[in-house]
Write a protein that holds these residues in place. Structure first.
Motif, short mmCIF file in Angstrom:
data_model
loop_
_atom_site.label_atom_id
_atom_site.label_comp_id
_atom_site.label_asym_id
_atom_site.label_seq_id
_atom_site.Cartn_x
_atom_site.Cartn_y
_atom_site.Cartn_z
N PRO A 125 0.81 -1.23 0.00
CA PRO A 125 0.00 0.00 0.00
C PRO A 125 0.84 1.27 0.00
CG PRO A 125 -0.96 -1.61 1.47
CD PRO A 125 0.36 -2.19 1.03
N ASP A 126 2.08 1.18 0.51
CA ASP A 126 2.99 2.32 0.49
C ASP A 126 3.66 2.51 -0.87
OD1 ASP A 126 2.62 3.12 3.10
OD2 ASP A 126 4.19 1.82 3.88
N GLY A 127 3.48 1.55 -1.78
CA GLY A 127 4.09 1.65 -3.10
C GLY A 127 5.49 1.08 -3.22
N LEU A 128 5.92 0.28 -2.25
CA LEU A 128 7.24 -0.34 -2.31
C LEU A 128 7.12 -1.74 -2.92
CD1 LEU A 128 8.67 0.78 1.13
CD2 LEU A 128 8.67 1.97 -1.05
N GLU A 129 8.13 -2.13 -3.71
CA GLU A 129 7.98 -3.32 -4.55
C GLU A 129 8.86 -4.51 -4.20
OE1 GLU A 129 7.59 0.46 -7.17
OE2 GLU A 129 8.99 -0.33 -5.65
N LEU A 130 9.86 -4.32 -3.33
CA LEU A 130 10.81 -5.40 -3.04
C LEU A 130 10.74 -5.82 -1.57
CD1 LEU A 130 13.98 -4.08 -4.93
CD2 LEU A 130 12.16 -5.55 -5.82
N PHE A 131 11.02 -7.09 -1.32
CA PHE A 131 11.16 -7.56 0.06
C PHE A 131 12.43 -8.37 0.17
CE2 PHE A 131 9.82 -11.49 -1.74
CZ PHE A 131 10.16 -12.50 -0.85
N GLY A 132 12.89 -8.59 1.40
CA GLY A 132 14.10 -9.37 1.57
C GLY A 132 14.55 -9.38 3.02
N THR A 133 15.87 -9.44 3.20
CA THR A 133 16.45 -9.49 4.54
C THR A 133 17.61 -8.52 4.62
OG1 THR A 133 18.03 -11.24 3.95
CG2 THR A 133 15.86 -11.93 4.79
N ALA A 134 17.94 -8.12 5.83
CA ALA A 134 19.12 -7.29 6.09
C ALA A 134 19.76 -7.75 7.39
CB ALA A 134 18.75 -5.81 6.18
N ASP A 135 21.06 -7.94 7.37
CA ASP A 135 21.82 -8.34 8.55
C ASP A 135 22.78 -7.21 8.91
OD1 ASP A 135 20.60 -10.86 8.48
OD2 ASP A 135 22.15 -11.65 7.15
N PHE A 136 22.81 -6.86 10.21
CA PHE A 136 23.70 -5.81 10.70
C PHE A 136 24.58 -6.39 11.80
CE2 PHE A 136 19.78 -3.79 9.30
CZ PHE A 136 20.21 -2.70 8.56
N ARG A 137 25.83 -6.01 11.81
CA ARG A 137 26.71 -6.47 12.91
C ARG A 137 27.70 -5.38 13.28
NH1 ARG A 137 31.78 -8.05 11.09
NH2 ARG A 137 31.92 -8.51 8.85
N GLY A 138 28.10 -5.40 14.54
CA GLY A 138 29.09 -4.45 15.03
C GLY A 138 29.63 -4.89 16.37
N THR A 139 30.70 -4.26 16.79
CA THR A 139 31.26 -4.51 18.12
C THR A 139 30.59 -3.56 19.09
OG1 THR A 139 33.40 -5.09 17.15
CG2 THR A 139 33.37 -4.52 19.49
#
Length: 261
Positions: free
Chosen positions: A220-234
């Motif tokens: 409904p917001d008009g966004l077309e892609l989906f997926g995953t995101a991984d973040f890492r840090g100390t």
């Protein structure tokens, strides 16, 4: 001196388990001394890049050459939301400003270099996250953590980039592929826990993404892609934990001197 080694050594000397150093920032809980330190997994909703002729990005209103989107963190250090948000909160995020600077066609796909960009994380306890409604990802008030892109010289594109993405399919609504880059902490309640400069090129966080078209079409917001995101840090413990260990170490030192007399 490495602060993490000092803290681990202090914990051992005091007979403390590493879980004693668990951090709670705004209701989000993790253990900096776990095997993963700070590693998070999330889902992702984002824009489809719309190219002009031959992959040239244009400036018409219906053409998107900048990545924008949002998501929900689903895991931290191998734990689920009920463990890292025990009070019932959600950790969500919004990103934007990653702008196409280099486009290299690659068969049916492409290699794309982006410049700029930012990511803000929010802690929300009021509204349930809805992947079809971006507002549910950004209604947590002041950011829990704010990050900006950390650009490095790309061996593929020959320019400074914030994301290097490899798309296996591209154009006509088929965008699918992988991307990754670096981030620097610039603000938020958890800033002191992540401003460490310990990743590649002195960055604070590393991230990677995967994405593909949403089968049912735009949200409904008009966004077309989906997926995953991984973040890492100390990450580092809260100052109070450091102070407690410091006092304990001083006490141990004093006891040691007394025994030597």
């Amino acid at each position: 001196m490495n602060i993490k080694k000092t803290l681990i050594g202090g914990a051992a000397a005091l007979g403390l388990s590493t879980s004693a150093l668990a951090v709670n920032v705004g209701g989000v809980v993790w253990d900096p001394d776990s095997f993963f330190d700070f590693t998070s997994n999330s889902n992702l909703i984002e824009d489809l890049l719309d190219p002009g002729p031959d992959g040239v990005f244009m400036t018409a209103d219906d053409v998107v050459d900048t990545l924008n989107g949002f998501g929900l963190v689903t895991g931290i250090n191998g734990t689920n939301e009920s463990a890292f948000c025990p009070s019932g909160c959600e950790l969500t995020y919004e990103f934007g400003g990653f702008t196409v600077a280099s486009f290299i066609p690659d068969g049916g796909g492409a290699r794309i270099g982006f410049t700029g960009g930012w990511v803000n994380f929010y802690v929300d306890s009021a509204t349930a996250y809805d992947p079809g409604d971006k507002s549910t990802a950004v209604d947590g008030g002041a950011p829990w953590l704010s990050l900006t892109a950390h650009e490095t010289l790309s061996g593929i594109h020959g320019i400074m980039t914030s994301i290097d993405a490899t798309l296996s399919t591209y154009g006509g609504g088929t965008d699918a592929g992988l991307g990754g880059g670096l981030l620097d902490v610039v603000g938020g309640a958890a800033m002191a826990n992540f401003d460490t400069d310990t990743q590649t090129d002195g960055a604070d966080w590393v991230f990677s993404t995967s994405f593909q078209p949403i089968p049912a079409g735009p949200t409904p917001d008009g966004l077309e892609l989906f997926g995953t995101a991984d973040f890492r840090g100390t990450s580092i413990p809260e100052p109070s934990s450091i102070a407690i260990l410091g006092l304990g170490l001083l006490g141990l030192a004093g006891a040691s001197r007394r025994r030597q007399k």
